[in-house]
Enzyme design. Structure first.
Site, short mmCIF file in Angstrom:
data_model
loop_
_atom_site.label_atom_id
_atom_site.label_comp_id
_atom_site.label_asym_id
_atom_site.label_seq_id
_atom_site.Cartn_x
_atom_site.Cartn_y
_atom_site.Cartn_z
N PRO A 112 0.80 -1.22 0.00
CA PRO A 112 0.00 0.00 0.00
C PRO A 112 0.84 1.28 0.00
CG PRO A 112 -0.49 -1.39 1.91
CD PRO A 112 0.65 -2.00 1.22
N GLY A 114 2.69 4.68 0.95
CA GLY A 114 3.24 5.23 2.19
C GLY A 114 3.84 4.24 3.15
N THR A 115 4.12 3.04 2.67
CA THR A 115 4.66 2.03 3.60
C THR A 115 6.18 2.00 3.59
OG1 THR A 115 4.11 0.48 1.86
CG2 THR A 115 2.72 0.44 3.81
N GLY A 116 6.80 2.84 2.78
CA GLY A 116 8.26 2.94 2.83
C GLY A 116 8.98 2.28 1.67
N LYS A 117 8.29 2.12 0.53
CA LYS A 117 8.93 1.46 -0.62
C LYS A 117 10.08 2.32 -1.16
CE LYS A 117 4.91 0.90 -2.69
NZ LYS A 117 3.98 1.32 -1.62
N THR A 118 9.83 3.63 -1.26
CA THR A 118 10.89 4.51 -1.74
C THR A 118 12.07 4.49 -0.77
OG1 THR A 118 9.13 5.88 -2.62
CG2 THR A 118 11.33 6.84 -2.62
N HIS A 337 -27.21 8.99 14.42
CA HIS A 337 -26.43 8.12 13.53
C HIS A 337 -25.19 7.56 14.25
CE1 HIS A 337 -24.97 7.07 9.39
NE2 HIS A 337 -23.84 7.03 10.07
N GLU A 338 -24.43 8.45 14.87
CA GLU A 338 -23.19 8.01 15.53
C GLU A 338 -23.49 7.10 16.71
OE1 GLU A 338 -20.45 8.35 14.06
OE2 GLU A 338 -21.17 9.78 12.60
N HIS A 341 -23.99 3.56 15.67
CA HIS A 341 -22.71 2.83 15.53
C HIS A 341 -22.16 2.44 16.90
CE1 HIS A 341 -22.26 3.54 11.30
NE2 HIS A 341 -22.13 4.85 11.40
P1 ATP Z 1 4.07 5.45 -2.44
O1 ATP Z 1 3.64 4.08 -2.79
O2 ATP Z 1 2.91 6.36 -2.17
O3 ATP Z 1 5.10 6.03 -3.31
P2 ATP Z 1 6.03 4.59 -0.53
O4 ATP Z 1 5.65 3.23 -0.06
O5 ATP Z 1 7.10 4.72 -1.52
O6 ATP Z 1 4.73 5.36 -0.97
P3 ATP Z 1 7.66 6.31 1.04
O7 ATP Z 1 7.70 7.39 0.03
O8 ATP Z 1 8.83 5.44 1.16
O9 ATP Z 1 6.38 5.43 0.79
O10 ATP Z 1 7.30 6.91 2.47
C1 ATP Z 1 6.80 8.21 2.64
C2 ATP Z 1 7.23 8.77 3.96
O11 ATP Z 1 6.61 8.05 5.02
C3 ATP Z 1 8.72 8.64 4.20
O12 ATP Z 1 9.40 9.75 3.76
C4 ATP Z 1 8.81 8.50 5.72
O13 ATP Z 1 8.81 9.75 6.33
C5 ATP Z 1 7.52 7.81 6.08
N1 ATP Z 1 7.67 6.35 6.21
C6 ATP Z 1 7.01 5.42 5.48
N2 ATP Z 1 7.34 4.18 5.89
C7 ATP Z 1 8.26 4.31 6.86
C8 ATP Z 1 9.00 3.40 7.65
N3 ATP Z 1 8.84 2.08 7.50
N4 ATP Z 1 9.86 3.89 8.55
C9 ATP Z 1 10.02 5.22 8.71
N5 ATP Z 1 9.35 6.13 8.00
C10 ATP Z 1 8.47 5.71 7.09
#
Ligand code: ATP
Length: 500
Positions: A112, A114-118, A337-338, A341
């Site tokens: 997904p 933002g999980t840190g792939k970059t 509503h809330e 839930h």
């Molecule tokens: P996308 O798929 O949207 O490109 P991504 O998986 O490449 O997202 P990153 O760009 O690596 O996500 O992460 C974005 C930011 O979130 C990073 O710059 C960092 O600040 C934070 N972040 C995400 N994952 C981690 C992690 N595992 N540890 C520390 N920081 C993280």
């Protein structure tokens, strides 16, 4: 002075032409020639200008990449381990040659956003002492045929020249959103990006032939199933590493990484924040720490306190508080509503409600905050049914107290539908074990309706049985605009003590 040359020419030429025309010189051939030259220039810039654009892009990427190491990536232990193992192949290339093992060309990171792939790709570059060149799949999509392909060529060329210039043996090329160019090729239709994909495959095949610098391609996607099989076949992206949302331990680690440069109050309990931020990605956790620091600064405090972190979790989950003023009538409907839930959540999972609030946040006019639950990887039928009932309870409460629903339930229904689909795919419905392609849409719709009708009826019955709790809680919520989980549970306890 050369700075002004263009402006002077632009100003001078028309004046000269007007003067010549005025003194009787035929300027038509000159004007036609100028128009043709202008058109030619525009076309060249548009097609070749990409080279100018690419050069600028490369310049941007030439900025020395921050040396990011695996230690700075929180959680993701198994993904990091797998990646490091793969990278060892690149480092121990001599040994590998002895065994006749072919070098690794491509690693695909899936997971997904933002999980840190970059971050992983950057850390891979530091680990292998390689230059790092990054691009995104969308950069290769252009309306002009061949431009994407030429950008791919530029990317590889750039990686090679930079590695040579910086005296490095390795280069890591990172392509984010690879699915944009690497999507499945269907039918005989030739698309522009087919050429781009072909070029990428050609470049990947060419990696073997040149020894130095060794190039490793790392690509990221969150839609692996969309990728063309040519990309995934052995010898291309044949290492797939899943980068998942972090679990509680991972979240703690990530929060601590991002807390390093922030003043935290000694009483702050990070475990609690990690529990509250269930389902958050690394990027969202980074945002939690950042927002908490902003809240603390706004209050002129020198340290970040626990409540700032809780507020930040709410903000990241639900959006910023808005000062939208709703009418009294709207407020009451939102409260009903809330509470629907909340009552169902407390029945299905006692002790799970943390707070019910009427303050508008993001798009929502009110919200129920749940206490962190045990992380689950497997769901039973009973659990999923419970969650669907919680999702349907908002609309059910509106039906009971207003005789009809409002538009406020669309998100809830989406959630409920997703869970019904999960049940169907997992063989938890009366359709038994089946594939969604095996049955017609009518059958699916009928089953879907049956499940939802049954659960909606059960939800309504439960709400009616707890009408006393509901109405008492509604009074408090309307007066106070928020109801804490403990207060709410008091209502439950009191109602069981009342004579039926
Ligand atoms: P996308 O798929 O949207 O490109 P991504 O998986 O490449 O997202 P990153 O760009 O690596 O996500 O992460 C974005 C930011 O979130 C990073 O710059 C960092 O600040 C934070 N972040 C995400 N994952 C981690 C992690 N595992 N540890 C520390 N920081 C993280």
């Amino acid at each position: 002075m050369p700075k002004w040359t263009k402006e002077i020419v632009i100003g001078f030429v028309p004046v000269l032409l007007i003067f010549l025309a005025y003194v009787g010189v035929n300027i038509l051939p000159v004007v036609i020639a100028l128009i043709m030259l202008g058109a030619l220039y525009a076309v060249t810039v548009m097609r070749g200008g990409i080279t100018v654009g690419a050069a600028q892009e490369r310049k941007r990427k030439k900025a020395p990449p921050a040396k990011l190491t695996f230690e700075e990536i929180g959680g993701q232990d198994s993904a990091k381990q797998e990646l490091r193992e793969a990278l060892d192949f690149m480092i121990r290339h001599e040994e590998i040659k002895k065994f006749g093992i072919r070098p690794l060309k491509g690693i695909l990171l899936t997971g997904p956003p933002g999980t840190g792939k970059t971050l992983m790709a950057k850390a891979a570059a530091s680990y292998t002492n390689a230059v790092f060149v990054a691009a995104s799949g969308s950069e290769f999509v252009e309306m002009y045929v061949g431009v994407g392909a030429s950008r791919i060529r530029d990317l590889f060329k750039d990686a090679r020249t930079r590695a040579l210039k910086e005296n490095k043996e390795n280069a890591v090329i990172f392509i984010d959103e690879i699915d944009v160019i690497g999507g499945k090729r269907e039918g005989g239709q030739q698309r522009e990006y087919d050429q781009t994909l072909n070029q990428l495959l050609t470049e990947m095949d060419g990696i073997y032939t040149s020894d130095a610098p060794r190039i490793l391609l790392i690509a990221a996607t969150n839609r692996k199933e969309m990728l063309d099989s040519a990309l995934l076949r052995p010898g291309r992206f044949d290492r797939h590493i899943q980068v998942d949302l972090p679990d509680k331990k991972g979240r703690m680690h990530i929060l601590n990484i991002h807390a390093k440069n922030k003043p935290l109050h000694p009483d702050v309990n990070m475990t609690k924040v990690a529990e509250e931020s269930y389902g958050f990605s690394g990027a969202q956790l980074e945002s939690v720490m950042n927002e908490a620091a902003i809240y603390a600064m706004r209050e002129n405090l020198s340290q970040i306190e626990q409540r700032h972190l809780s507020m930040a979790v709410d903000k990241v989950m639900l959006g910023e508080k808005t000062d939208r003023e709703s009418t009294q009538e709207e407020k009451r409907r939102v409260a009903v509503h809330e509470l629907g839930h909340a009552v169902l959540a407390e029945i299905v999972a006692p002790g799970s409600v943390n707070q019910v609030a009427l303050s508008p946040r993001g798009k929502a006019l009110g919200y129920v905050r749940h206490n962190p639950q045990e992380e689950k990887y497997l769901y039973t039928k009973a659990y999923l049914e419970g969650q669907i009932m919680i999702a349907l309870a908002g609309a059910a409460a509106e039906e009971i107290y207003y005789g009809g629903r409002s538009t406020g339930s669309s998100n809830d229904f989406e959630q409920a539908l997703n869970m019904v689909q999960t049940m169907m795919k997992s063989g938890l419905t009366s359709l038994g074990i089946m594939s969604m392609d095996m049955v017609t849409t009518e059958v699916l719709m009928k089953e879907n309706q049956m499940i939802l009708d049954d659960l909606a009826a059960r939800t309504k019955k439960l709400l009616e049985e707890h009408a006393a709790v509901f109405e008492h809680s509604l009074d408090i919520l309307l007066k106070e605009e928020r109801l804490s989980g403990d207060e709410f549970r008091c209502q439950f306890r009191d109602s069981t003590l009342l004579p039926a």
